[in-house]
Write a protein that holds these residues in place. Structure first.
Motif, short mmCIF file in Angstrom:
data_model
loop_
_atom_site.label_atom_id
_atom_site.label_comp_id
_atom_site.label_asym_id
_atom_site.label_seq_id
_atom_site.Cartn_x
_atom_site.Cartn_y
_atom_site.Cartn_z
N VAL B 93 -80.20 -11.63 34.75
CA VAL B 93 -79.80 -12.48 35.86
C VAL B 93 -78.29 -12.69 35.81
CG1 VAL B 93 -80.12 -14.78 36.88
CG2 VAL B 93 -82.06 -13.63 35.78
N SER B 95 -74.79 -14.77 36.55
CA SER B 95 -74.54 -16.21 36.43
C SER B 95 -74.64 -16.94 37.77
CB SER B 95 -73.16 -16.45 35.82
OG SER B 95 -72.17 -15.76 36.58
N MET B 98 -78.20 -17.69 38.51
CA MET B 98 -78.68 -18.77 37.64
C MET B 98 -78.21 -20.11 38.18
SD MET B 98 -80.46 -19.18 34.90
CE MET B 98 -81.20 -20.70 35.44
N PHE B 126 -84.56 -17.65 30.99
CA PHE B 126 -83.58 -16.82 31.68
C PHE B 126 -82.65 -16.12 30.70
CE2 PHE B 126 -84.85 -20.31 34.38
CZ PHE B 126 -85.16 -19.68 35.58
N ILE B 127 -82.52 -14.82 30.90
CA ILE B 127 -81.60 -14.04 30.09
C ILE B 127 -80.54 -13.48 31.02
CG2 ILE B 127 -81.36 -12.09 28.51
CD1 ILE B 127 -84.39 -12.45 27.91
N GLY B 128 -79.33 -13.96 30.85
CA GLY B 128 -78.24 -13.54 31.72
C GLY B 128 -77.66 -12.21 31.31
N PHE B 149 -72.76 -19.59 30.87
CA PHE B 149 -74.05 -19.60 30.16
C PHE B 149 -75.01 -20.67 30.66
CE2 PHE B 149 -72.25 -17.73 25.91
CZ PHE B 149 -72.08 -16.51 26.55
N PHE B 152 -78.94 -20.47 31.15
CA PHE B 152 -79.53 -19.33 30.45
C PHE B 152 -80.05 -19.74 29.07
CE2 PHE B 152 -76.55 -16.82 33.20
CZ PHE B 152 -77.55 -16.18 33.92
N ASP B 153 -81.04 -18.99 28.60
CA ASP B 153 -81.53 -19.16 27.23
C ASP B 153 -80.89 -18.12 26.32
OD1 ASP B 153 -83.61 -21.31 27.63
OD2 ASP B 153 -84.15 -19.88 29.20
N PHE B 155 -77.97 -14.63 26.64
CA PHE B 155 -77.01 -13.99 27.54
C PHE B 155 -76.54 -12.68 26.94
CE2 PHE B 155 -73.08 -13.09 29.74
CZ PHE B 155 -73.34 -13.51 31.04
N GLY B 172 -84.35 -19.78 23.66
CA GLY B 172 -83.86 -18.41 23.56
C GLY B 172 -84.04 -17.86 22.16
#
Lengths: 288, 349, 256
Positions: B93, B95, B98, B126-128, B149, B152-153, B155, B172
């Motif tokens: 995803v 930023s 997000m 969420f992983i950016g 960040f 996000f969990d 990145f 994360g």
């Protein structure tokens, strides 16, 4: 599946389930009051009070036909049931006209802000209703009548296109006969048997003798009416702070989400439909 | 913050690991030149090097069409429909998308919190991934860096020889447990990522610009080029307006109430049953759309509701650019407000 | 269908075809899964593609095809008189459709080209949509008409409500389906100004929109021509794109 992982959003409150779920209510009485308008008396389960303020609306569901915002026309002083008066204009309202006592409809609400009764107490009340604008105003009118000693002078101006389009005729008669109500009615176009005023509603305003500092005006009517009524009240020197009006917009959700009723930054379903005029002056899209 | 090296060759292994933890959604190719978020079936088909997806991940929390309830016409009874919420992992995803989700969180949790949205949103991780801004991205102008960040969990920051995997939250970290042989990454200088598309003013000053933009001729000018197709609304990651409609099945005995995405640029959006259309002109609708992104909610939250993804501009067949529109308003503000002696009405009050 | 199987209170519905390829009618016969359900609710009294019963009164008359001869005009007035609700079906009936391309030439030239020496035996008129002659209550657009939309309208009418049909562009449905925009493939498409409701079926399969569902209300004609020309069509070709289905509108209301 690692369900123990905590994410940012907490378990939603179960009450939120009810946001879009109507309660099933029963129609207890109906009356066709004109060709286009039908009146309904409605009971919530257990004859629970709707607990509305005059000027608020409910979302009425007819399953299969949809949902529409409808103003409550009965006063909160009426207990156990509430009343709607519906003009046949769209899919849902056309279907609603076919309903009879015993039929069931969905109700969500009441929603939004109505007339601020606390600010009106002790004041002279000036009601200005055009066309079906009288429907939500009737809720306020009957509140004032039922709590007559809480208010000062009570002036009602009501205008319709033709005598045939005047609503609640029995009640109009009782308003006229009530010595504590200054009731004036006008129609845009008369008929041979009409002996009252002919002319738009603004023609009734100049002849009023108002106690300006102590009068609160409640105005509801079609969009076109507001500009002219506001001009007439301005030339009467009624302060803007003393004026409330109700706006109509398209609504789908009633809870400030769907976006249809937005006027500038304001959601009519939340901040309205009844607005304090000084607020409306900050909303360029409100009255065009 | 913990960070690890992740070579490009181990990416598929990471995706496979994630697939053992939940349902994974990631960008895939859609058509010839476009991308879309889809459920991952084959890690090899995931594309992390993409400019933007046609729709943002909003579609998973506020689906384009959604059943709200079902009913029986005969018995008049209602059934509640509650969304399911399995653990979902959104990989890759950007930023700005997000940040768009965080803005929608605000819209659906403030005032009257909405279960449908929050329930779907609840079990999401969420992983950016970083991106190279193209000519449409301008998220930096609205305060969102590529490596933002927030939300996000995990990145993934791309660099010349692979990725640096940042562990942003506890969730994360838990997501990575069982994915072994991660090697601590060294500190690296931040990658320079240039946004060519820029709003002239800092976003903190835009509210003031919009105070003077209501009567601008810009609205009429963009309306002349606009066909009112609604694309700009329908691709916007922070647009959330919807329509609600009942549908019955062919037996005419029962049916459901659905909501679907709507847009304020569309002809009937503000039309009431009586026929009155409160925003009949395209110029009024364009103005409303842009004010919603830069003024109305922004004055309450302090944040622009535009996240600078560039979708409304990239997908506008008429080439109407939101950055150009805002920059025109900034220029008009400079010319008419900043450089002009105070007009009479400004000092009377 | 035997008359003893018909319940007395079922609405009588009929289908009539005028100048058309009858593709819309055939399309309905493709509703194999839904037909039994539909026939439970209605009495089908006229449908040349499938049967030959006739009736004096129709609760709902579906009209396919454009009107293009003097006899069409008499017949549609007659049907309108005998029908409670009249629904135009498909591009020809709703917007004139492909047939209306003939309106771009003098009618005598058309007559001579088609019928040659026999032209005096075949009176002909410009091809016009049903609404140009009689009141049309509802329109189901498309070439061929969209089956989901047909079912939507039929269900609404059987429930006694006005069908809610979209007036927004095909683009809306492309976006809801997350289709790649054909413009991004370098293909020009009339989706931005064509009324949706087709679920963007053509763009979903990579085919550009030809405008068979007619133009959105108050189309911004200049803006659309700008879009088409900026994406590589000459002005002439851009205008021609509209003429395939929308000649009637363009000729009679000078839309481009």
């Amino acid at each position: 599946m690692s369900n123990h992982i905590r994410t940012g959003i907490e378990e939603p409150d179960r009450k939120m389930l009810e946001l879009y779920y109507p309660e099933i209510a029963e129609i207890t009485r109906t009356k066709q009051i004109t060709e286009l308008e039908k009146w309904f008396e409605i009971a919530l389960p257990g004859n629970r009070d709707l607990n509305h303020q005059p000027g608020q609306f409910v979302q009425v569901s007819l399953f299969g036909f949809g949902e529409a915002p409808i103003s409550v026309t009965s006063s909160p002083t009426k207990r156990g049931v509430f009343e709607l008066c519906v003009r046949k204009v769209g899919t849902l309202t056309t279907a609603m006209h076919k309903l009879k006592p015993g039929d069931r409809i969905g109700i969500r609400g009441p929603f939004g802000h109505g007339f601020d009764l606390q600010k009106m107490e002790g004041k002279d009340i000036l009601i200005i209703g055009g066309g079906i604008g009288i429907v939500p105003l009737r809720s306020l009118i009957n509140t004032v009548i039922d709590r007559r000693s809480d208010f000062g002078r009570f002036i009602i101006l009501y205008g319709a296109k033709t005598p045939g389009e005047l609503l609640f005729k029995d009640e109009l008669k009782s308003w006229r006969e009530d010595p504590t109500i200054e009731y004036h009615v006008t129609v845009d176009q008369g008929t041979p048997d009409w002996d009252g005023n002919v002319g738009v509603i603004t023609t009734l305003i100049p002849r009023l003798d108002l106690n300006l500092g102590n009068t609160i005006a409640a105005v509801v009517g079609p969009p076109i009416m507001y500009k002219f009524v506001l001009m007439a009240l301005k030339s009467k020197r009624l302060p803007d702070e003393n004026i409330y009006l109700s706006l109509e917009r398209r609504m789908k959700c009633g809870v400030g989400k769907c976006g249809h009723c937005q006027i500038n930054h304001s959601y009519v379903c939340q901040d309205g439909p009844v607005y304090h005029y000084p607020v409306i002056k900050q909303l360029p899209e409100a009255i065009q | 913050m913990e960070k690890f090296n992740l070579s490009t060759s181990r990416l598929n292994a990471l995706i496979k690991h994630l697939m053992t933890r939940g349902i994974v959604y990631a960008p895939h190719k859609n058509g010839e030149v476009s991308f879309s978020f889809d459920e991952v079936r084959d890690p090899g088909k995931v594309i992390l090097n993409y400019n933007r997806t046609l729709q943002s991940i909003k579609k998973y929390f506020l689906p384009p069409r959604e059943q709200l309830l079902s009913f029986s016409l005969k018995s008049g009874s209602l059934s509640k429909v509650e969304p399911e919420n399995p653990l979902r992992i959104f990989l890759g995803v950007h930023s700005y998308d997000m940040q768009a989700v965080l803005r929608l969180d605000y819209n659906f949790s403030q005032g009257n919190p909405e279960l449908n949205y929050l329930k779907r949103r609840q079990n999401s991780l969420f992983i950016g991934v970083s991106f190279e801004p193209d000519t449409y991205h301008f998220s930096r102008s609205v305060g969102i860096m590529v490596e933002e960040f927030d939300g996000f969990d995990l990145f993934l920051d791309k660099h010349s020889s692979g990725y640096t995997l940042y562990v942003v939250t506890q969730a994360g970290e838990e997501l990575l447990s069982g994915f072994d042989h991660l090697e601590e990454a060294p500190d690296r200088p931040a990658t320079h990522r240039e946004f060519r598309n820029k709003i002239k003013y800092n976003f903190n000053r835009l509210s003031e610009v919009f105070d003077h933009a209501w009567d601008s001729s810009v609205w009429e000018e963009i309306a002349q080029r606009c066909v009112g197709c609604g694309t700009c609304n329908l691709v916007c990651p922070t647009c959330y307006c919807f329509d609600v409609e009942d549908d019955v099945n062919l037996s005419l005995a029962d049916g459901s109430r659905y909501r679907s995405w709507d847009g304020c640029m569309l002809n009937s959006f503000a039309k009431v049953a009586g026929g009155e259309n409160f925003r009949a002109d395209l110029s009024d609708r364009q103005r409303h759309r842009v004010y919603r992104k830069f003024k109305y909610i922004t004055d309450v939250t302090g944040e622009p509701w535009c996240v600078g993804c560039g979708r409304c501009t990239a997908y506008c067949t008429a080439g109407i650019s939101i950055v150009e529109t805002v920059n025109r308003l900034c220029e008009e503000y400079e010319q008419t407000v900043l450089r002009k002696p105070l007009a009479k009405q400004d000092w009377v009050l | 269908m035997k008359s003893d199987q018909i319940k007395p209170n079922k609405p009588k519905i009929a289908f009539f075809d005028f100048t058309s390829c009858e593709g819309c009618q055939l399309n309905k016969l493709n509703l194999e899964n839904e037909l039994p359900d539909i026939l439970r609710h209605v009495e089908l009294v006229e449908f040349r593609e499938a049967m030959d019963d006739k009736a004096d009164y129709y609760d709902i008359a579906f009209i396919e095809g454009s009107l293009s001869t003097p006899s069409c005009i008499n017949r549609i007035h007659d049907i309108r008189r005998r029908s409670n609700i009249l629904v135009a079906l498909g591009a020809c009936a709703t917007i004139g459709g492909i047939n209306s391309m003939k309106n771009l030439q003098p009618i005598e030239t058309v007559r001579e080209t088609v019928y040659g020496e026999e032209k005096y035996r075949f009176p002909t008129l410009p091809a016009i949509p049903v609404s140009a002659v009689v009141k049309v209550d509802y329109e189901i657009r498309g070439c061929p008409m969209s089956i989901p939309e047909f079912l939507r309208v039929l269900k609404a009418l059987l429930m006694g409500k006005a069908p809610n049909l979209p007036d927004s562009a095909v683009c809306v449905e492309c976006k809801l389906r997350e289709n790649e925009c054909l413009y991004d493939r370098g293909i020009v498409c009339l989706g931005p100004v064509t009324v949706g409701g087709c679920e963007a079926i053509c763009p979903s399969f990579g085919q550009f929109c030809t405008g068979c569902r007619g133009l959105v209300p108050n189309p911004n004609k200049d803006a659309m021509l700008d879009i088409l020309t900026q994406h590589g069509l000459s002005l002439e070709d851009a205008q021609k794109r509209f003429l395939l289905f929308n000649s009637y509108n363009i000729e009679s209301k000078s839309i481009t």
